[in-house]
Design a protein around this motif. Structure first.
Motif, short mmCIF file in Angstrom:
data_model
loop_
_atom_site.label_atom_id
_atom_site.label_comp_id
_atom_site.label_asym_id
_atom_site.label_seq_id
_atom_site.Cartn_x
_atom_site.Cartn_y
_atom_site.Cartn_z
N UNK A 1 0.76 -1.06 -0.06
CA UNK A 1 -0.05 0.01 0.12
C UNK A 1 0.83 1.26 0.05
N UNK A 2 0.33 2.33 -0.23
CA UNK A 2 1.09 3.50 -0.17
C UNK A 2 0.18 4.53 -0.94
N UNK A 3 0.07 5.92 -0.40
CA UNK A 3 -0.59 6.90 -1.23
C UNK A 3 -0.30 7.08 -2.27
N UNK A 4 1.04 7.16 -2.71
CA UNK A 4 1.52 7.60 -3.84
C UNK A 4 2.95 6.70 -3.86
N UNK A 5 3.25 6.53 -5.31
CA UNK A 5 4.57 5.96 -5.42
C UNK A 5 5.71 6.80 -5.49
N UNK A 6 6.79 6.59 -4.79
CA UNK A 6 7.99 7.34 -4.53
C UNK A 6 8.50 7.39 -6.20
N UNK A 7 8.73 8.77 -6.56
CA UNK A 7 8.81 8.84 -7.95
C UNK A 7 10.13 8.37 -8.40
N UNK A 8 11.28 8.93 -7.91
CA UNK A 8 12.59 8.64 -8.41
C UNK A 8 13.22 7.56 -7.64
#
Lengths: 238, 222
Positions: free
Chosen positions: B204-211
Motif C-alpha cells: 500500500x502507499x498513498x503514492x509511489x515514490x517517484x525517483x
C-alpha cells in the motif's frame, strides 16, 4: 464535524488537496509582518518571491519563499547588515502527505540582532530539488544529507550528497515520506539478507577514515617576531 | 595442599602428601564459568543498566565477569544491550564471528530480543535472526539484577556442559559466518500482522515514490 473540533492530524489524513479550497495554512494578517523586521524587509525586497507569512505558537515567524529563489533570499538574509542571520541551526523537511508539497525548513538565528526566523520552501513532489546552502553555512552539510537521505530531496551544489543514516545501498526509498510503509518495502528476509551483505567500510570515503586515524599535526601560524613590540623602548623615546 | 620439593622429589608442607582428584568436565566448566568476560555491545538504554551492573553497587566482578572486554577476541559472552538497526547488523555479526570459542551470548532487553516497539523499516527484529542467543533477558530495560541473573543462567548452562559435547556445541561452519542465522521462513513469519498499529502493508502507499535512488545501481560506487 465542525471545523473547530478538527485537530492538526485530521488535516493530514483528509486526502488529496482540493483545488481552490480555502488555504489550510494559518496565514498571519498583513499587519503582523511589521512585528518582525526581517519579515517586513523580505516582503519589501522580495515581494514576489515571498509566498506567505505565518506566526506560529511562541511568536515564531515563518516565511514561505519561492524555492527557485531560496539561495538568493537566504544569501541576502545572511549578509545584509540589518539582518545578518549568521547561524543556521537546522535544515529539515516535512512531508504532509496526500500529494501536498514537501517543505524544506531552514531555522535561522542572528547572533548579532538576537532574532530568529524560520524560512520554508514548498517543493512539489515531482520536482524535489533545491539549491544547497552549503556556500552560506558550512554546518548544514550533514543536515542536507539527512534530508536527502530520508526525503529524497536533491540539494543542487552540495559537494558530497550521499546517504548518511540509511545504508548507502538502501533501495527501499525514502523512509520519512508519507507514502513509505512503516516496515519498509522489502520482506524481513530480504532486509536481513541485504543488511548482512553490506560492507560497513563502504559507508565512508577515504577522507573520513583519516579523521580517526593518525594523530594530526597541529600547525600553529608562524609567530611574526619582527612585528612584536620592542619592550625596551616606548613610543616617542627611540 | 602441599608443594613439590624438587631436591627431594617429595611433597612437603604440613598436610603433605595431598592431592585433588576431580572430573575434567567439572574442572574445565568451573574455570570457564567463573571467568566469563563480557563483550559489551551496548546500543541503547539497556547499556545504561549494563553499566550500572558493572559499577560498584551491583558489581558484576563478584560473579567472575571481572572486566568488560572491549575486544571481542578476549571475550567469552556477548551482551547485546539495546536495539540493533539493520545498518549495525553486519557489525554485530562480525563482532560475534571474531569471538573465539567457547562463547555465549545474551540478548538484553525487549528490543534486542524481538525488536520491541521498533517494528519498523530500520530495525532488526531480534538479534537471534543474526547470531545465536543463549539467554534472553526481558525488560525495557531490564534491571541490573536481571542482567546478573541472566549471566548466572549462562553459568548454570556452562556447568551442565560436557567436553563430550564439545564439537556438537562449539564447532562452527565457516559457510555461515556473516550470514543470517534464522531461516527465511522464520524471518517471513516475523512480518506477520501483529503489534503494528498502523495497519499498513508493504504494497500500500498513498503514492509511489517517484525517483529511484541514484546509488541503487550496484555498478555505481556511491
Amino acid at each position: 464535524m465542525s471545523d473547530e473540533s478538527r485537530s492538526g492530524l485530521d488535516a493530514v489524513d483528509e486526502g488529496v488537496l482540493v483545488e481552490g479550497a480555502a488555504s489550510p495554512y494559518n496565514e498571519a494578517p498583513p499587519e503582523a509582518r511589521n512585528d518582525h523586521a526581517s519579515v517586513a524587509a523580505l516582503y519589501q525586497r522580495f515581494g514576489g518571491a515571498v509566498v506567505r507569512h505565518q506566526v506560529n505558537a511562541g511568536g515564531q515567524h515563518v516565511v514561505f519563499v519561492d524555492p527557485s529563489r531560496s539561495l538568493e533570499i537566504l544569501t541576502w538574509l545572511r549578509d545584509d547588515a540589518e539582518h545578518r542571520y549568521d547561524m543556521c541551526s537546522d535544515v529539515t523537511a516535512v512531508d504532509y502527505g496526500a500529494g501536498r508539497p514537501v517543505n524544506v525548513v531552514y531555522q535561522l538565528f542572528s547572533t548579532t540582532h538576537k532574532r530568529a526566523l524560520r524560512v520554508r520552501c514548498e517543493l512539489p513532489l515531482d520536482a524535489l530539488e533545491i539549491d544547497s546552502v552549503m556556500p552560506l553555512w558550512k554546518g548544514v552539510d550533514w543536515l542536507e544529507r539527512e534530508v536527502f537521505d530520508l526525503f529524497g530531496i536533491t540539494f543542487r551544489g552540495h559537494p558530497d550528497l550521499r546517504r548518511i543514516l540509511m545504508p548507502h545501498d538502501y533501495a527501499e526509498g525514502y523512509p520519512l515520506r508519507k507514502d513509505f510503509p512503516l516496515r519498509g518495502r522489502f520482506s524481513r528476509e530480504e532486509q536481513t539478507r541485504r543488511a548482512l551483505n553490506q560492507d560497513p567500510e563502504r559507508f565512508y570515503i577515504p577522507e573520513e577514515f583519516e579523521v580517526g586515524g593518525a594523530v594530526q599535526e597541529v600547525r600553529l601560524p608562524p609567530v611574526n617576531v619582527t612585528a612584536a613590540p620592542d619592550r625596551g623602548t616606548t613610543a616617542g623615546e627611540s | 595442599m602441599g608443594l613439590i620439593d624438587r631436591t627431594r622429589g617429595i611433597f612437603v608442607g604440613p598436610e603433605a602428601p595431598t592431592f585433588l582428584t576431580t572430573k575434567l568436565d567439572f574442572f574445565v566448566n568451573w574455570a570457564r564459568r567463573n571467568s566469563l568476560w563480557p563483550m559489551p555491545f551496548g546500543t541503547a538504554c539497556c547499556a545504561i543498566e549494563m553499566m550500572a551492573s558493572a559499577a560498584s553497587n551491583y558489581d558484576l566482578s563478584r560473579f567472575g565477569m571481572e572486566r568488560m572486554s572491549f575486544s571481542p577476541r578476549q571475550a567469552d559472552v556477548l551482551i547485546c544491550a539495546g536495539r540493533v538497526p539493520y545498518k549495525l547488523a553486519p557489525v554485530l555479526r562480525r563482532v560475534w564471528d571474531q569471538m573465539p570459542q567457547p562463547k555465549w551470548s545474551i540478548s538484553m532487553g525487549a528490543c534486542a530480543s524481538s525488536g520491541g516497539v521498533f517494528d519498523v523499516y530500520s530495525m532488526v527484529q531480534g538479534i537471534d535472526t543474526i547470531i545465536p542467543v543463549d539467554v534472553y533477558i526481558p525488560g525495557c530495560p531490564p534491571r541490573p539484577e536481571a542482567l546478573i541473573y541472566g549471566l548466572m543462567m549462562i553459568q548454570e548452562k556452562i556447568r551442565q556442559e560436557s567436553l563430550n559435547d564439545h564439537y556438537a556445541l562449539r564447532s562452527e561452519d565457516p559457510a555461515t559466518v556473516a550470514r543470517p542465522r534464522a531461516a527465511g521462513e522464520e524471518l517471513v513469519g516475523l512480518t506477520g500482522p501483529f503489534g503494528n498499529s498502523t495497519q499498513q502493508d508493504r504494497l500500500s502507499g498513498l503514492a509511489v515514490t517517484p525517483a529511484a535512488f541514484p546509488s541503487d545501481d550496484p555498478s555505481s560506487d556511491f
